[in-house]
Design a protein around this motif. Structure first.
Motif, PDB file in Angstrom:
ATOM      1  N   LYS A  35     -40.163  20.087 -44.621  1.00  0.00           N
ATOM      2  CA  LYS A  35     -39.801  18.938 -45.493  1.00  0.00           C
ATOM      3  C   LYS A  35     -39.141  18.065 -44.245  1.00  0.00           C
ATOM      4  CE  LYS A  35     -39.024  16.258 -48.958  1.00  0.00           C
ATOM      5  NZ  LYS A  35     -40.146  15.517 -49.298  1.00  0.00           N
ATOM      6  N   THR A  73     -45.228  12.044 -48.776  1.00  0.00           N
ATOM      7  CA  THR A  73     -44.584  13.379 -49.127  1.00  0.00           C
ATOM      8  C   THR A  73     -43.233  13.849 -48.281  1.00  0.00           C
ATOM      9  OG1 THR A  73     -45.938  14.652 -47.668  1.00  0.00           O
ATOM     10  CG2 THR A  73     -46.767  14.219 -49.911  1.00  0.00           C
ATOM     11  N   GLU A  75     -43.262  15.099 -45.384  1.00  0.00           N
ATOM     12  CA  GLU A  75     -43.547  16.434 -44.801  1.00  0.00           C
ATOM     13  C   GLU A  75     -43.969  16.451 -43.409  1.00  0.00           C
ATOM     14  OE1 GLU A  75     -44.365  18.766 -48.629  1.00  0.00           O
ATOM     15  OE2 GLU A  75     -46.024  18.727 -47.430  1.00  0.00           O
TER      16      GLU A  75
END
Length: 130
Positions: A35, A73, A75
């Protein structure tokens, strides 16, 4: 270089990299996702450069790695190529943990976070030879 995927995400993925002569150089690819919020992207890259990058370069069997970032996302994806699974898995867990601790220290300093991992692991897998 062509990547051929031979399976779904639910089970191990098989990969082979095409060589110019049409043969295949089969390697093992360590696949990680972290993350990484947009505001932490540069801090993540700095922490990687100060910890994992120099350490990996010294590991027997390490070929290369790619760092990718998905803005949707938020990420980071790491694809780490090894000559084979045996070289990758022969690394002592204590050595990996020491580098992870260094990474987290650098990441905390760069983000101003006082504890914990600013960039937690959300996926860990591998791409296996066919």
């Amino acid at each position: 270089m062509t990547l051929v995927l031979l399976s779904s995400q639910a089970s191990p993925v098989h990969a082979a990299f095409a060589e110019p002569d049409g043969s295949y150089d089969v390697v093992v690819v360590e696949h990680l996702r972290l993350k990484v919020p947009a505001e932490g992207r540069q801090a993540w890259l700095e922490a990687e450069r100060g910890s994992w990058e120099p350490w990996l370069a010294q590991q027997e069997g390490f070929l290369d790695r790619q760092l990718l970032w998905d803005p949707v996302t938020e990420e980071g994806t790491l694809l780490i190529r090894w000559v084979d699974r045996e070289h990758w898995k022969a690394i002592a867990p204590q050595a990996v943990q020491a580098v992870q601790e260094r990474f987290e220290q650098l990441a905390q300093a760069a983000t101003g976070q006082s504890q914990g991992n600013p960039f937690p692991l959300v996926f860990e897998g591998e791409l296996l030879p066919a």
